[in-house]
Motif scaffolding. Structure first.
Motif, PDB file in Angstrom:
ATOM      1  N   GLU A 158    -120.928  35.159  73.945  1.00 17.31           N
ATOM      2  CA  GLU A 158    -121.151  34.439  72.695  1.00 17.31           C
ATOM      3  C   GLU A 158    -120.061  33.383  72.467  1.00 17.31           C
ATOM      4  O   GLU A 158    -120.348  32.232  72.130  1.00 17.31           O
ATOM      5  N   GLU A 165    -120.544  30.494  74.846  1.00 17.23           N
ATOM      6  CA  GLU A 165    -121.671  29.643  74.443  1.00 17.23           C
ATOM      7  C   GLU A 165    -121.292  28.735  73.276  1.00 17.23           C
ATOM      8  O   GLU A 165    -121.586  27.544  73.268  1.00 17.23           O
ATOM      9  N   LYS A 166    -120.617  29.330  72.292  1.00 15.74           N
ATOM     10  CA  LYS A 166    -120.212  28.543  71.116  1.00 15.74           C
ATOM     11  C   LYS A 166    -119.250  27.424  71.489  1.00 15.74           C
ATOM     12  O   LYS A 166    -119.293  26.329  70.941  1.00 15.74           O
ATOM     13  N   GLU A 170    -119.157  25.935  74.387  1.00 17.02           N
ATOM     14  CA  GLU A 170    -119.924  24.903  75.098  1.00 17.02           C
ATOM     15  C   GLU A 170    -120.752  24.039  74.153  1.00 17.02           C
ATOM     16  O   GLU A 170    -120.824  22.823  74.309  1.00 17.02           O
ATOM     17  N   SER A 171    -121.365  24.724  73.171  1.00 18.15           N
ATOM     18  CA  SER A 171    -122.240  23.982  72.247  1.00 18.15           C
ATOM     19  C   SER A 171    -121.435  23.218  71.196  1.00 18.15           C
ATOM     20  O   SER A 171    -121.976  22.413  70.447  1.00 18.15           O
ATOM     21  N   GLY A 172    -120.132  23.471  71.125  1.00 20.33           N
ATOM     22  CA  GLY A 172    -119.288  22.743  70.178  1.00 20.33           C
ATOM     23  C   GLY A 172    -119.242  23.364  68.794  1.00 20.33           C
ATOM     24  O   GLY A 172    -118.606  22.826  67.891  1.00 20.33           O
ATOM     25  N   THR A 173    -119.930  24.497  68.586  1.00 15.38           N
ATOM     26  CA  THR A 173    -119.867  25.141  67.266  1.00 15.38           C
ATOM     27  C   THR A 173    -118.562  25.899  67.068  1.00 15.38           C
ATOM     28  O   THR A 173    -118.247  26.334  65.981  1.00 15.38           O
ATOM     29  N   LEU A 174    -117.800  26.097  68.189  1.00 16.57           N
ATOM     30  CA  LEU A 174    -116.468  26.700  68.063  1.00 16.57           C
ATOM     31  C   LEU A 174    -115.453  25.699  68.607  1.00 16.57           C
ATOM     32  O   LEU A 174    -115.542  25.250  69.745  1.00 16.57           O
ATOM     33  N   HIS A 175    -114.470  25.346  67.741  1.00 12.10           N
ATOM     34  CA  HIS A 175    -113.449  24.385  68.161  1.00 12.10           C
ATOM     35  C   HIS A 175    -112.484  25.070  69.138  1.00 12.10           C
ATOM     36  O   HIS A 175    -112.086  26.213  68.903  1.00 12.10           O
ATOM     37  N   ASP A 218    -109.594  26.788  67.530  1.00  5.81           N
ATOM     38  CA  ASP A 218    -109.925  28.036  66.849  1.00  5.81           C
ATOM     39  C   ASP A 218    -110.165  29.159  67.849  1.00  5.81           C
ATOM     40  O   ASP A 218    -109.795  30.314  67.616  1.00  5.81           O
TER      41      ASP A 218
END
Lengths: 414, 414
Positions: free
Chosen positions: A289, A292-293, A295-300, A303
């Motif tokens: 998870e 994936e985040k 890669e998709s940019g939803t996790l900096h 952070d």
């Protein structure tokens, strides 16, 4: 080894696949993979735990995150009810290197071996349930071997096979001496597996040759062959070389929380995925998870790295320490202000001191040479002001704040 | 080793040169020659005998003239008051070859080792004064060695050095396996020299690597280094290959006088000088005289060879047997008539027999195959007539004389 997989019920087969997915995640190589499945199947069918071996060098008991890669893998086996066999290679430790050429292999006394084993135990206890671990000293079965036993052992292997080990073939080719006794270390390590009837041996990828020797010798002595699980080597903070104490690119499991957190924040972004995989206790699903985040940019990335730092500190110092370490980091580095818990040192020395001497006397640098370099690199501040003159003579004042690098502070009391 | 030569009196120096001339005569190599002189000097100065070592393989106790080359050299040392150390390599004999690949190195029982040692002793007694010889079994010090001792021993030598041994390097290069335990045989042989503090080790030229190992290990263990005296290998009756039982080109020291004499007469003329040098008990002066006479033509090669034959028979069977053997030879071969002492065999078999079967039944040939070859080579005579028909059916008659080769006769009694 008979085929246990075909004997399993459907439910057992599902359990087999579940365990296999865990054990095989993040490994470098399994030799051979189908036998690992059959070992798990044997355990499920006979309702007996597998014996999982890890050999330890008694001369280097300082555990860092590089070591925990294999310990975390051991933990997965332990959590599924299997038995961990830790082997302290005290025989090798006690004889040292007779040629005296290897500094790493200096002769250890019984006391040193015991002390180092204890140190391992304390540190490993942060990852494994040590009450369930079986501990062995291999001098027990190696010391009594006589020449006839050893001739028999040596007859199991050819010189050509030993010369296949990378470092041996390289040294022979370049004319660097290999003492004959060095050929015995892999044999001894392998003989441990014979004596303990290990099902699986874990090792770093650089131990490829040595751990396969156990498999070879078990077969020679008519035992069931162990499966070898090789773990990737963890690059250190520099992102290039294998993490090791001597290279200074390590995070020790005994380091203070804010040191651990700060070092983690200095890891390169590209290494983060590997660190999540190899040194955290997240489940496979959680790791995926996070990746994936990212890669998709939803996790900096920043952070994610703070999560990694918190996680590592939590694993070795607990939840509270991890929150505190993050706060500390934010205060010092993100807001650019001084932390609130600067240690105070009472000054009893001269009234005025050359800055280089001051750094050494305050234990902020180990040597004058290092102090000089640190100043030249712009890493030393007095009351927030960068020191630029190597020969600066300082008049010591009460409440003077001396800062070295990003994370070391001292407040002088006079 | 300190210099003893310079401490000697003039008379002692003369004695040194006398002994050195004897020991160095007929050898292949002395490693190193100046140390041999100093060893002799030590003995003269301290009035202590030197310790002269010879290692023996307990699996092959049939002694032939090839072995006597080194025994004759030992005898020279013994005659000058030095101590002979014979070492039965029973440790190696008792463990055999664990890989089971070497037929020559099959495992021997204690009884076999003892029996073979006894056989050696009886045969060596024909050359050496066995009452003055020191006998050792190397299992005494090799059996108790433990892994730590062996690691220490192995640390003394590099793999590259071991691979310098011709057969090892050849096998590694051609992909033929070398089992690791094989590296230990030269080390064990060398360790014998450490334990016995030998001054000099003798060996055939093909033992070059192994006997030098003793020198190396003595130095490693802080002992005075032995000097190595390598003897030439004696070609067998074929004049080409090293004399050995398996090649059938040997003269055994236990063979009957007329067999020994006859075999000696079959040696090629060119080999004679070497045989005089290596297997006779003539003095250096006598050997030189024979060689000079041969070269100047005042001694006929045939007469020289008869002298060699008489000498060899005399050495192993005494004066009388040597004269008798020569008479026998002259009667049978030189005069072309039958000897007077043909053994009689009472015939109890069929009235008529195929000639091949007859030869086997009379024990003149070991198998029908050999009998067939002997007939094809024209080596079988019945009553003096050469047999040319392989399928000849013979009517057995009283007093029938069957001759095989030049020296085997049987008279049938019916």
């Amino acid at each position: 080894m008979e085929n246990f997989i075909e004997k399993l019920s459907e439910a057992q087969k599902q359990e087999l696949e579940r365990q296999y997915a865990i054990y095989s995640n993040g490994v470098q190589e399994i030799v051979p993979a189908h036998e690992l499945k059959n070992k798990i199947a044997k355990s499920l069918f006979t309702n007996q735990p597998l014996k999982i071996k890890l050999g330890l060098d008694p001369s280097a008991p300082d555990v860092h995150l590089g070591h925990t890669v294999v310990l975390n893998k051991l933990k997965q086996f332990q959590e599924n009810g299997h038995t961990i066999q830790l082997i302290i290679g005290d025989f090798t430790g006690k004889i040292g290197d007779p040629t005296g050429k290897s500094v790493a292999r200096k002769q250890l006394t019984d006391e040193e071996v015991k002390h180092n084993a204890k140190t391992y135990f304390e540190q490993f206890g942060k990852i494994l349930d040590m009450e369930k671990v079986e501990l062995y000293y291999n001098s027990k079965w190696l010391s009594p071997l006589n020449l006839e036993d050893i001739i028999n052992l040596a007859a199991s292997i050819t010189v050509a096979r030993l010369l296949e080990r990378n470092d041996f073939s390289e040294r022979l080719a370049t004319g660097k001496p290999i003492s004959l006794h060095e050929f015995f270390y892999p044999l001894m390590q392998g003989y441990d597996s014979v004596m303990l009837e290990s099902d699986i041996e874990l090792g770093g990828n650089d131990q490829h040759f040595n751990v396969l020797m156990g498999r070879h010798l078990q077969e020679y002595f008519g035992k069931e062959k162990q499966v070898v699980v090789l773990l990737p080597l963890l690059e250190g903070l520099d992102g290039v070389e294998k993490m090791s104490k001597s290279k200074g690119n390590y995070i020790g499991v005994d380091e203070a929380p804010h040191e651990m957190y700060g070092k983690t924040m200095s890891i390169q972004d590209e290494m983060m995925g590997k660190y999540f995989d190899l040194v955290t206790d997240f489940s496979l699903a959680e790791k995926n998870e996070i990746k994936e985040k990212l890669e998709s940019g939803t996790l900096h990335p920043r952070d994610a790295k703070m999560l990694l730092g918190r996680t590592i500190v939590r694993m070795y110092h607990g939840e509270e320490a991890s929150i505190h370490a993050e706060e500390h980091f934010k205060t010092v580095f993100q807001k650019g202000i001084l932390p609130t818990d600067i240690p105070e040192v009472t000054w009893t020395g001269e009234e005025s001191v050359p800055v280089i001497d001051l750094l050494v006397q305050l234990d902020l640098q180990k040597s004058k040479g290092e102090a000089r370099k640190m100043i030249q690199n712009g890493g030393v501040k007095i009351n927030g002001e960068k020191v630029e003159d190597l020969h600066l003579l300082l008049a010591i004042e009460d409440k003077m704040i001396v800062q070295v690098g990003k994370r070391k502070f001292v407040r002088i009391k006079k």
